[in-house]
Design a protein around this motif. Sequence first.
Motif, PDB file in Angstrom:
ATOM      1  N   PHE A   1     -66.937 -69.165  79.325  1.00  0.00           N
ATOM      2  CA  PHE A   1     -66.873 -70.098  77.979  1.00  0.00           C
ATOM      3  C   PHE A   1     -67.537 -69.648  76.767  1.00  0.00           C
ATOM      4  O   PHE A   1     -68.908 -69.508  76.898  1.00  0.00           O
TER       5      PHE A   1
ATOM      6  N   ILE B   1     -61.718 -69.111  76.539  1.00  0.00           N
ATOM      7  CA  ILE B   1     -62.064 -68.982  77.991  1.00  0.00           C
ATOM      8  C   ILE B   1     -61.527 -67.609  78.517  1.00  0.00           C
ATOM      9  O   ILE B   1     -60.393 -67.027  78.522  1.00  0.00           O
TER      10      ILE B   1
ATOM     11  N   THR C   1     -59.551 -66.765  83.243  1.00  0.00           N
ATOM     12  CA  THR C   1     -59.410 -68.307  83.670  1.00  0.00           C
ATOM     13  C   THR C   1     -59.318 -68.357  84.961  1.00  0.00           C
ATOM     14  O   THR C   1     -58.693 -67.669  85.726  1.00  0.00           O
TER      15      THR C   1
ATOM     16  N   ASP D   1     -60.590 -74.275  85.861  1.00  0.00           N
ATOM     17  CA  ASP D   1     -60.510 -74.446  84.311  1.00  0.00           C
ATOM     18  C   ASP D   1     -59.517 -75.469  83.811  1.00  0.00           C
ATOM     19  O   ASP D   1     -59.419 -75.878  82.570  1.00  0.00           O
TER      20      ASP D   1
END
Lengths: 112, 119
Positions: free
Chosen positions: B65, B79, B82, B86
């Motif tokens: 992040f 992000i 992923t 998430d």
Amino acid sequence: DQQVKQNSPSLSVQEGRISILNCDYTNSMFDYFLWYKKYPAEGPTFLISISSIKDKNEDGRFTVFLNKSAKHLSLHIVPSQPGDSAVYFCAAHTPGRRALTFGSGTRLQVQP
Amino acid sequence: GAGVSQSPRYKVAKRGQDVALRCDPISGHVSLFWYQQALGQGPEFLTYFQNEAQLDKSGLPSDRFFAERPEGSVSTLKIQRTQQEDSAVYLCASSLRWGLAGTIEETQYFGPGTRLLVL
């Protein structure tokens, strides 16, 4: 470790009656408490707040009560209206930090 | 517009894909916050900017992040790679400036959020 807890995930009341939403916290360092209201597909909207040195704050139909010894606060809505149907989040502010700590929310439904 | 806007409103990503979420704060607001809201939970703090300076990133869950606000207005939350965990609504909030807690300056105004689903 949840520092702000809203133990009732939902509440249903009749229009015109009082809605009471509860919030408990564990961190005695919190200096300000806030209530946010959230409609579906929208972001939370600030509703009312209270300083930790006060025990009550009132704004129109909305009153927040703080009991520091019990680490408990409540939001009273009188009279409740169908437009009050939303998710209500309790949040707390820590001195020196900008972030808010939120509870998990209570869904209020006001029945016409 | 007068409020905080976020885009996209919905994002579906395949696991491993990178995503970028945008936040346009209220014009003139110095402070900008990112929160993550999992299903059935309240918003959880991720990071905070004062103008272009990222002053608190203690809530970012991993080094995947990353957030930036290079010119002190628009912010992007990125992000990388992923994961399914998430999946959440990512909320952006702004406030006028630093002030006493509970004052109008400190009130955080939230955008509608970006709902991210990672498959």
